[in-house]
Design a protein around this motif. Sequence first.
Motif, short mmCIF file in Angstrom:
data_model
loop_
_atom_site.label_atom_id
_atom_site.label_comp_id
_atom_site.label_asym_id
_atom_site.label_seq_id
_atom_site.Cartn_x
_atom_site.Cartn_y
_atom_site.Cartn_z
N GLN A 45 -28.10 -61.73 -33.45
CA GLN A 45 -29.54 -61.90 -33.26
C GLN A 45 -29.95 -63.38 -33.14
O GLN A 45 -30.92 -63.69 -32.46
CB GLN A 45 -30.31 -61.28 -34.42
CG GLN A 45 -30.24 -59.78 -34.42
CD GLN A 45 -30.91 -59.17 -35.64
OE1 GLN A 45 -31.20 -59.85 -36.62
NE2 GLN A 45 -31.13 -57.87 -35.60
N ARG A 47 -27.79 -66.07 -32.26
CA ARG A 47 -26.94 -66.93 -31.43
C ARG A 47 -27.74 -67.52 -30.28
O ARG A 47 -28.76 -66.98 -29.85
CB ARG A 47 -25.73 -66.16 -30.92
CG ARG A 47 -26.05 -65.10 -29.92
CD ARG A 47 -24.82 -64.33 -29.51
NE ARG A 47 -25.23 -63.18 -28.71
CZ ARG A 47 -24.50 -62.13 -28.51
NH1 ARG A 47 -23.29 -62.05 -29.02
NH2 ARG A 47 -24.95 -61.13 -27.78
N ALA A 48 -27.23 -68.65 -29.78
CA ALA A 48 -27.87 -69.33 -28.66
C ALA A 48 -27.64 -68.53 -27.38
O ALA A 48 -26.77 -67.66 -27.33
CB ALA A 48 -27.28 -70.73 -28.52
N LYS A 49 -28.39 -68.84 -26.35
CA LYS A 49 -28.24 -68.15 -25.08
C LYS A 49 -26.87 -68.43 -24.47
O LYS A 49 -26.29 -67.59 -23.81
CB LYS A 49 -29.34 -68.56 -24.12
CG LYS A 49 -30.71 -68.13 -24.61
CD LYS A 49 -31.72 -68.18 -23.50
CE LYS A 49 -33.12 -67.93 -23.97
NZ LYS A 49 -33.36 -66.72 -24.65
N ALA A 50 -26.33 -69.62 -24.72
CA ALA A 50 -25.00 -69.99 -24.23
C ALA A 50 -24.05 -70.12 -25.42
O ALA A 50 -24.47 -70.45 -26.53
CB ALA A 50 -25.08 -71.32 -23.48
#
Length: 133
Positions: A45, A47-50
């Motif tokens: 939930q 985590r970064a997009k990358a």
Amino acid sequence: MKISFEVLGLPKPQARPRVFRMGAKIVTHSPKTSWYQIVYWAAVQHRAKAVLNGPLKMEITLVLPVPQSWSKKKKAAAKYVSVRPDLDNYAKAVLDAFNNACVWNDDGQVAELIIRKIYGEEPKAIISVEELE
């Protein structure tokens, strides 16, 4: 980039893998606790997009309940947890959950790890990960 969040619930250490024989085969089993699943879903939930790349710094603060059998005076003075389970077993559960949640490519990227066990009212883990320059 920095990711920080709290995971509510009683932190549990990662159990050691078990190796046993089934007939002619040798089988390994690495048991996962419900705590592992809670940390995994929290990491998914937040985590970064990358995916995080390069060296990382991770800080984990584990807040554990004070034993009920302790006196009020001893409870008031308690700050750091200095009993089993070991810190590295708690860290392994969190690192494995972050690996499987694809927060980073591999937990080998964690170049700096700060972990502490303290006593508190509400059991939880406070976790932060940031990229190092």
